[in-house]
Design a protein around this motif. Structure first.
Motif, PDB file in Angstrom:
ATOM      1  N   UNK A 301       0.821  -1.211   0.000  1.00  0.00           N
ATOM      2  CA  UNK A 301       0.000   0.000   0.000  1.00  0.00           C
ATOM      3  C   UNK A 301       0.855   1.261   0.000  1.00  0.00           C
ATOM      4  N   UNK A 302       1.978   1.239   0.691  1.00  0.00           N
ATOM      5  CA  UNK A 302       2.807   2.433   0.735  1.00  0.00           C
ATOM      6  C   UNK A 302       3.425   2.730  -0.628  1.00  0.00           C
ATOM      7  N   UNK A 303       3.727   1.675  -1.408  1.00  0.00           N
ATOM      8  CA  UNK A 303       4.272   1.885  -2.753  1.00  0.00           C
ATOM      9  C   UNK A 303       3.297   2.666  -3.608  1.00  0.00           C
ATOM     10  N   UNK A 304       2.045   2.278  -3.558  1.00  0.00           N
ATOM     11  CA  UNK A 304       1.020   2.961  -4.338  1.00  0.00           C
ATOM     12  C   UNK A 304       0.824   4.394  -3.854  1.00  0.00           C
ATOM     13  N   UNK A 305       0.848   4.577  -2.536  1.00  0.00           N
ATOM     14  CA  UNK A 305       0.670   5.917  -1.984  1.00  0.00           C
ATOM     15  C   UNK A 305       1.784   6.856  -2.429  1.00  0.00           C
ATOM     16  N   UNK A 306       3.041   6.420  -2.251  1.00  0.00           N
ATOM     17  CA  UNK A 306       4.166   7.300  -2.569  1.00  0.00           C
ATOM     18  C   UNK A 306       4.251   7.604  -4.056  1.00  0.00           C
ATOM     19  N   UNK A 307       3.749   6.728  -4.889  1.00  0.00           N
ATOM     20  CA  UNK A 307       3.768   6.993  -6.324  1.00  0.00           C
ATOM     21  C   UNK A 307       2.995   8.268  -6.654  1.00  0.00           C
ATOM     22  N   UNK A 308       1.929   8.520  -5.915  1.00  0.00           N
ATOM     23  CA  UNK A 308       1.155   9.761  -6.118  1.00  0.00           C
ATOM     24  C   UNK A 308       1.683  10.903  -5.264  1.00  0.00           C
ATOM     25  N   UNK A 309       1.945  10.623  -3.985  1.00  0.00           N
ATOM     26  CA  UNK A 309       2.326  11.692  -3.045  1.00  0.00           C
ATOM     27  C   UNK A 309       3.648  12.345  -3.424  1.00  0.00           C
ATOM     28  N   UNK A 310       4.579  11.585  -3.996  1.00  0.00           N
ATOM     29  CA  UNK A 310       5.888  12.139  -4.329  1.00  0.00           C
ATOM     30  C   UNK A 310       5.795  13.227  -5.393  1.00  0.00           C
ATOM     31  N   UNK A 311       4.649  13.316  -6.071  1.00  0.00           N
ATOM     32  CA  UNK A 311       4.463  14.336  -7.097  1.00  0.00           C
ATOM     33  C   UNK A 311       3.924  15.655  -6.534  1.00  0.00           C
ATOM     34  N   UNK A 312       3.476  15.666  -5.284  1.00  0.00           N
ATOM     35  CA  UNK A 312       2.884  16.869  -4.698  1.00  0.00           C
ATOM     36  C   UNK A 312       3.884  18.026  -4.573  1.00  0.00           C
ATOM     37  N   UNK A 313       5.122  17.795  -4.088  1.00  0.00           N
ATOM     38  CA  UNK A 313       6.057  18.928  -3.998  1.00  0.00           C
ATOM     39  C   UNK A 313       6.264  19.643  -5.324  1.00  0.00           C
ATOM     40  N   UNK A 314       6.247  18.906  -6.434  1.00  0.00           N
ATOM     41  CA  UNK A 314       6.376  19.543  -7.743  1.00  0.00           C
ATOM     42  C   UNK A 314       5.203  20.451  -8.054  1.00  0.00           C
ATOM     43  N   UNK A 315       4.014  20.090  -7.573  1.00  0.00           N
ATOM     44  CA  UNK A 315       2.832  20.941  -7.755  1.00  0.00           C
ATOM     45  C   UNK A 315       2.960  22.221  -6.928  1.00  0.00           C
ATOM     46  N   UNK A 316       3.525  22.093  -5.728  1.00  0.00           N
ATOM     47  CA  UNK A 316       3.765  23.278  -4.898  1.00  0.00           C
ATOM     48  C   UNK A 316       4.786  24.191  -5.566  1.00  0.00           C
ATOM     49  N   UNK A 317       5.814  23.597  -6.135  1.00  0.00           N
ATOM     50  CA  UNK A 317       6.841  24.374  -6.820  1.00  0.00           C
ATOM     51  C   UNK A 317       6.263  25.117  -8.018  1.00  0.00           C
ATOM     52  N   UNK A 318       5.393  24.472  -8.763  1.00  0.00           N
ATOM     53  CA  UNK A 318       4.776  25.129  -9.922  1.00  0.00           C
ATOM     54  C   UNK A 318       3.899  26.298  -9.493  1.00  0.00           C
ATOM     55  N   UNK A 319       3.233  26.174  -8.345  1.00  0.00           N
ATOM     56  CA  UNK A 319       2.450  27.300  -7.833  1.00  0.00           C
ATOM     57  C   UNK A 319       3.363  28.475  -7.503  1.00  0.00           C
ATOM     58  N   UNK A 320       4.482  28.181  -6.847  1.00  0.00           N
ATOM     59  CA  UNK A 320       5.419  29.244  -6.473  1.00  0.00           C
ATOM     60  C   UNK A 320       6.018  29.937  -7.695  1.00  0.00           C
ATOM     61  N   UNK A 321       6.085  29.235  -8.812  1.00  0.00           N
ATOM     62  CA  UNK A 321       6.681  29.793 -10.022  1.00  0.00           C
ATOM     63  C   UNK A 321       5.716  30.678 -10.804  1.00  0.00           C
ATOM     64  N   UNK A 322       4.421  30.606 -10.484  1.00  0.00           N
ATOM     65  CA  UNK A 322       3.449  31.450 -11.172  1.00  0.00           C
ATOM     66  C   UNK A 322       3.745  32.924 -10.891  1.00  0.00           C
ATOM     67  N   UNK A 323       3.861  33.693 -11.939  1.00  0.00           N
ATOM     68  CA  UNK A 323       4.177  35.101 -11.792  1.00  0.00           C
ATOM     69  C   UNK A 323       5.659  35.361 -11.613  1.00  0.00           C
TER      70      UNK A 323
END
Length: 502
Positions: A301-323
């Motif tokens: 179960x943790x393998x499946x979870x981390x496959x999605x969760x590990x992508x969240x920091x990149x989404x935060x970074x893209x928000x910070x890059x707006x503007x």
């Protein structure tokens, strides 16, 4: 001479534009963190409020006052000015990417003040056995992600870096639990020896890509979570980054052994946590590294979870890059929202499936219990802001659940922030009710995290549970302070949960 930024400390550290609103900038508020304030003018110059150097000096002075035995300067690792934490490039040395000049010098300067403690009577196997009892959670299966420690201590032949790293972690874990200053001081000396040996291993082609070298780097990262060793506030983070760079230098195709894949899996746990703190996409979020996780001896179960969760920091970074580096346009915001929605959907589906698995076995993922059912916690914390907490059958289940709630908080807060920015650009635009993020939802994620803390304090979680509290508690404290929920903020700050205080 270029003008220095006049933004707040947090925006300057993250290298984003600060709106410089006084007394606290709105950028920090948007990201859900307390604004630490601005530089102040003093005597016609600029004074920074960074207390790191003073803190290390105070600690060093304390050790000098405590120890009067012989002092030996630890072996000095040769570090060149070109050494950095940059992304590995073709032809680069693993040592170039893993070792940081200022980082190592800081440790060696501190360690030079510590006494030499000789203890030839210590039996290594007994030490490791005590360490395993103190450090690892109880009731672990042989296939658990923490099981690589069992593999390491049973290895017949080990590199000096790995032996010394295991010695350092064992000593600091046992010494911290027993508040034994002599053992703690010895752990710092062993840590310095391990860093030096690791540098030598990374400099040799025949050992730079070995599993023992990767294992030594992984164990040293765990050492940095203890205050006696990780005096620099970002010490653990630098180890996490260094471990990822070491893996990246080797490449996915070289991680084939059971130990290497277990170490990779463990590194991914730390990579997610540090990437959430830094709001930057980690190496582990790349498609080739995500695919490697499914080749590990543990695919659960943790393998499946981390496959999605590990992508969240990149989404935060893209928000910070707006503007900043990306145009602040409705199209770019909508693209980012779609990607956030996809990750959110995957995580919610994963958590629902996980709960169903427990239900089919006739049990619950967790139970809400009276705070009195957590005796170790209530002996340390008299504050009864929370009268109930969550009880789990095993620490790995508790930890994974807490990281899910933590990840969902970061993701949903990011979506809420995107909705606000999108509406500011077009006042006629509103999010649909299904995707809108209400304050009550964010509060629920944070309160769930807080109710995990008592379980992490209990003996079943061991020292690893103490480590697991760090980001949940700091995130909760920031959330409560930002919203002036002072009673809960006081509870989060006063809780004996910081791994750096253990």
């Amino acid at each position: 001479m270029p003008l220095r930024s006049s933004g707040c400390f947090t925006c300057r550290k993250r290298k984003i534009r600060c709106d410089e609103t006084r007394p606290h900038c709105k950028r920090c508020g948007t990201h859900g963190v307390p604004c630490p304030g601005y530089r102040t003018d003093k005597a016609g110059g600029i004074e920074f409020k960074d207390q790191t150097t003073d803190t290390v000096k105070r600690a060093t002075d304390y050790y000098r006052a405590k120890d009067t035995a012989l002092v030996r300067k630890p072996p000095v690792l040769q570090v060149t000015p070109e050494t950095s934490w940059s992304t590995p490039t073709s032809g680069s040395s693993p040592a170039d990417s893993f070792l940081g000049q200022d980082f190592l010098r800081g440790y060696f300067n501190t360690m030079s003040s510590l006494s030499e403690i000789s203890s030839p009577g210590i039996n290594r196997s007994q030490l490791y056995s005590s360490f395993m009892d103190v450090y690892l959670p109880r009731n672990l299966s042989d296939l658990d992600h923490f099981s690589f420690f069992h593999t390491l201590v049973d290895l017949p032949v080990q590199q000096p870096a790995l032996v010394e790293a295991l010695d350092a972690l064992s000593l600091v874990a046992v010494g911290s639990m027993n508040q034994d200053r002599a053992v703690l001081n010895q752990s710092v000396r062993k840590y310095g020896n391990a860093l030096s040996s690791l540098g030598k291993a990374l400099a040799r082609p025949e050992t730079a890509g070995s599993d023992d070298t990767l294992a030594a780097a992984t164990v040293l990262a765990s050492c940095a979570l203890y205050d006696e060793i990780g005096k620099q506030e970002d010490a653990w983070g630098k180890h996490v980054i260094g471990g990822q760079q070491l893996i990246a230098t080797r490449g996915p195709e070289t991680l084939k052994s059971k130990l290497a894949l277990l170490l990779f899996s463990n590194t991914r746990h730390g990579a997610l946590i540090w990437a959430l703190i830094e709001r930057k996409a980690p190496y582990m979020a790349r498609p080739d590294w995500r695919a490697l996780a499914f080749e590990a001896p543990i695919v659960d179960n943790s393998t499946m979870f981390y496959d999605s969760a590990i992508q969240i920091p990149g989404l935060l970074q893209r928000f910070d890059q707006l503007g900043e580096t990306v145009a602040l346009s409705p199209e770019n915001i909508d693209d980012l929202l779609r990607d956030c929605d996809e990750i959110e959907h995957n995580l919610r589906e994963w958590f629902l499936d996980w709960k169903i698995q427990f239900a089919l076995q006739g049990s619950d993922l967790y139970q809400e219990r009276s705070i009195d059912d957590f005796p170790t916690f209530i002996r340390c914390v008299t504050d009864r802001t929370f009268s109930t907490a969550f009880m789990f059958n095993q620490f790995p289940i508790a930890y994974l659940t807490s990281v899910y709630w933590l990840s969902m908080y970061y993701l949903r807060f990011n979506i809420q922030s995107l909705h606000k920015v999108r509406h500011d650009l077009d006042r006629s635009w509103f999010p649909d009710s299904a995707s809108a993020v209400e304050e009550e939802e964010l509060s629920t994620w944070i309160l769930n995290l807080c109710r995990c803390i008592p379980f992490f304090c209990e003996p079943i979680s061991s020292s690893t549970g103490h480590v697991g509290m760090f980001l949940p508690l700091s995130t909760a404290a920031g959330y409560f302070i930002q919203r002036a929920r002072w009673r809960e903020a006081k509870w989060a700050i006063a809780s004996p949960a910081s791994p750096r205080s253990q």
